[in-house]
Scaffold this active site. Structure first.
Site: not given
Ligand code: GAR
Length: 197
Positions: A21-23, A94, A97, A111, A113, A154
């Site tokens: 969950g850093s984003n 992941l 949906i 989303n 990517h 995607d």
């Molecule tokens: C992120 O890099 C995001 O782009 C990717 O998962 C990571 C989640 O990081 N998403 C995908 O690959 C979706 N196809 P986070 O949990 O630290 O935010």
């Protein structure tokens, strides 16, 4: 459930995440004091996902909904409706949906990517798999794509892309770190622009 979100907030976000969950963390910080957009709830399909710590840190309510409850609309729909959610933000979510959710929130699900779609996208292409694939073909540019979510993995309308330069010596892990850094700086403000137009 703790919540610091004023009930009159106009645009109410649900952030869906499966991992650390850093984003989600950056998104919560960015919208914490925003006048019209707030993160109202964080939902995960993983009981022990790190994103629950992010929710606690920001004093945002959270919910765990196991994988088998997403196809049946009831539990998720009720949660979104009770919280008057207007937009859904996928941040490392992941699970597929389900169609009912896309139809309930048409053009209101976004989303991120970790590559330049349409390259390195599709089912099974997430997280480190993407960066390993980029490394395998020897690309010296990767990037991020932010897109609306439709029924196909995607393939929704692309809203924003940004390139990230790579070094030939970068490992997949280093590629991932560079890309993630760009996600953190871009995703919150792209969400804001997408919502406010
Ligand atoms: C992120 O890099 C995001 O782009 C990717 O998962 C990571 C989640 O990081 N998403 C995908 O690959 C979706 N196809 P986070 O949990 O630290 O935010």
């Amino acid at each position: 459930m703790p919540s610091t979100v004023p009930s009159e907030t106009k645009f109410r976000l649900a952030v869906l995440a499966s991992g650390g969950g850093s984003n989600a963390d950056k998104i919560c910080s960015y919208f914490k004091t925003h006048p019209s957009i707030n993160v109202v709830i964080i939902i995960s399909n993983r009981r022990h996902a790190g994103v629950f710590d992010v929710a606690a840190k920001h004093d945002i309510q959270s919910a765990y909904i196991p994988k088998n409850q997403w196809e049946d609309s009831e539990p998720v729909f009720e949660l979104l409706q009770q919280n008057r959610i207007t937009h859904i933000i996928l941040a490392g979510f992941l699970l597929h949906i389900p169609e009912w959710l896309i139809q309930t929130f048409p053009k209101k699900i976004i989303n991120i990517h970790p590559a330049l779609l349409p390259r390195f996208g599709g089912k099974g292409m997430y997280g480190h798999h993407v960066h390993e694939a980029v490394k395998a073909v020897g690309d010296l540019v990767s990037g991020i794509t932010i897109h609306e979510v439709n029924e196909r993995y995607d393939e929704g309308r692309i809203i924003f892309q940004k390139e990230v330069e790579l070094d030939p010596s970068d490992s997949p892990k280093e590629i991932g770190a560079k890309v993630l850094k760009t996600e953190h700086t871009e995703y919150p403000r792209v969400i804001e622009k997408w919502i406010l137009g």
